[in-house]
Scaffold this motif. Structure first.
Motif, mmCIF file in Angstrom:
data_model
loop_
_atom_site.group_PDB
_atom_site.id
_atom_site.type_symbol
_atom_site.label_atom_id
_atom_site.label_comp_id
_atom_site.label_asym_id
_atom_site.label_seq_id
_atom_site.Cartn_x
_atom_site.Cartn_y
_atom_site.Cartn_z
ATOM 1 N N ASP A 142 0.808 -1.227 0.000
ATOM 2 C CA ASP A 142 0.000 0.000 0.000
ATOM 3 C C ASP A 142 0.843 1.279 0.000
ATOM 4 N N VAL A 143 2.111 1.160 0.319
ATOM 5 C CA VAL A 143 2.986 2.334 0.309
ATOM 6 C C VAL A 143 3.118 2.861 -1.127
ATOM 7 N N ASP A 144 3.327 1.950 -2.087
ATOM 8 C CA ASP A 144 3.365 2.312 -3.502
ATOM 9 C C ASP A 144 3.106 1.052 -4.327
ATOM 10 N N PRO A 148 13.124 4.128 0.429
ATOM 11 C CA PRO A 148 12.889 5.450 1.036
ATOM 12 C C PRO A 148 11.401 5.704 1.292
ATOM 13 N N LYS A 149 10.543 5.259 0.366
ATOM 14 C CA LYS A 149 9.100 5.452 0.559
ATOM 15 C C LYS A 149 8.602 4.654 1.756
ATOM 16 N N VAL A 150 9.106 3.427 1.898
ATOM 17 C CA VAL A 150 8.721 2.587 3.035
ATOM 18 C C VAL A 150 9.173 3.271 4.335
ATOM 19 N N GLN A 151 10.404 3.778 4.297
ATOM 20 C CA GLN A 151 10.975 4.462 5.467
ATOM 21 C C GLN A 151 10.103 5.645 5.895
ATOM 22 N N GLN A 152 9.592 6.379 4.900
ATOM 23 C CA GLN A 152 8.807 7.586 5.189
ATOM 24 C C GLN A 152 7.349 7.278 5.524
ATOM 25 N N ALA A 153 6.925 6.042 5.299
ATOM 26 C CA ALA A 153 5.502 5.709 5.453
ATOM 27 C C ALA A 153 5.062 5.589 6.915
ATOM 28 N N GLY A 154 6.033 5.624 7.820
ATOM 29 C CA GLY A 154 5.693 5.556 9.243
ATOM 30 C C GLY A 154 5.177 4.191 9.684
#
Length: 167
Positions: A74-76, A131-137
């Motif tokens: 669901d992150v991307d 990076p997107k996973v990292q930022q997804a909280g």
């Protein structure tokens, strides 16, 4: 040669609070193995590194496909779907390699193709998806624990299969 595909990680084992670091360690290790394979003329080195690369990639792909991708889908979704597609392409090459003679010109050529494909995949994961996973909280520890548990069960079933073959 020790066959534990995860020995390249620290002795502490799987860093449950940093699952992305564990995946990056796999990436770095397989890159090293590809390097070893593609830069040597030594038949014995190729015979060790070739199957080892396939084994590591298979375990890594299984881990990502079974635990990591579903957790971060669901992150991307499009990035994850693209990654899964790249896995399928790599698996096709790996299947072909399994039917070839390690170190033959055909094998060497296919190994270079596989390396290029995997390096492209790794770059896309590390620069876009991670990076997107990292930022997804997300709860990284929960993800790490699931990945560790999956990996432990994989290693155990692999050991059992090896025991059966040996006895």
């Amino acid at each position: 040669m020790d066959m534990d595909p995860n020995e390249h990680r620290s002795q502490a084992g799987f860093p449950v609070d940093q699952p992305l670091e564990a995946l990056k360690a796999d990436h770095a290790f397989v890159k090293q193995l590809f390097e070893r394979y593609t830069t040597t003329q030594d038949k014995q080195v190729k015979e060790e590194a070739g199957p080892r690369i396939l084994e590591l990639l298979e375990m890594h792909a299984n881990l990502e496909e079974t635990v990591f991708y579903p957790a971060v889908h669901d992150v991307d979704a499009s990035l994850v779907d693209h990654s899964e597609q790249e896995h399928q392409e790599a698996r096709q090459m790996m299947e072909q390699l399994k039917g070839m003679q390690v170190g033959s010109p055909e094998y060497d050529q296919m190994m270079v193709q596989l390396r290029d494909s995997i390096m492209h995949h790794v770059q896309s994961e590390e620069q876009s998806l991670f990076p997107k996973v990292q930022q997804a909280g997300m709860d990284m520890t929960q993800l790490g624990v699931q990945m560790q548990a999956y990996e432990a069960s994989m290693v155990t079933s692999e050991a059992r299969a090896t025991d059966k073959r040996v006895s």
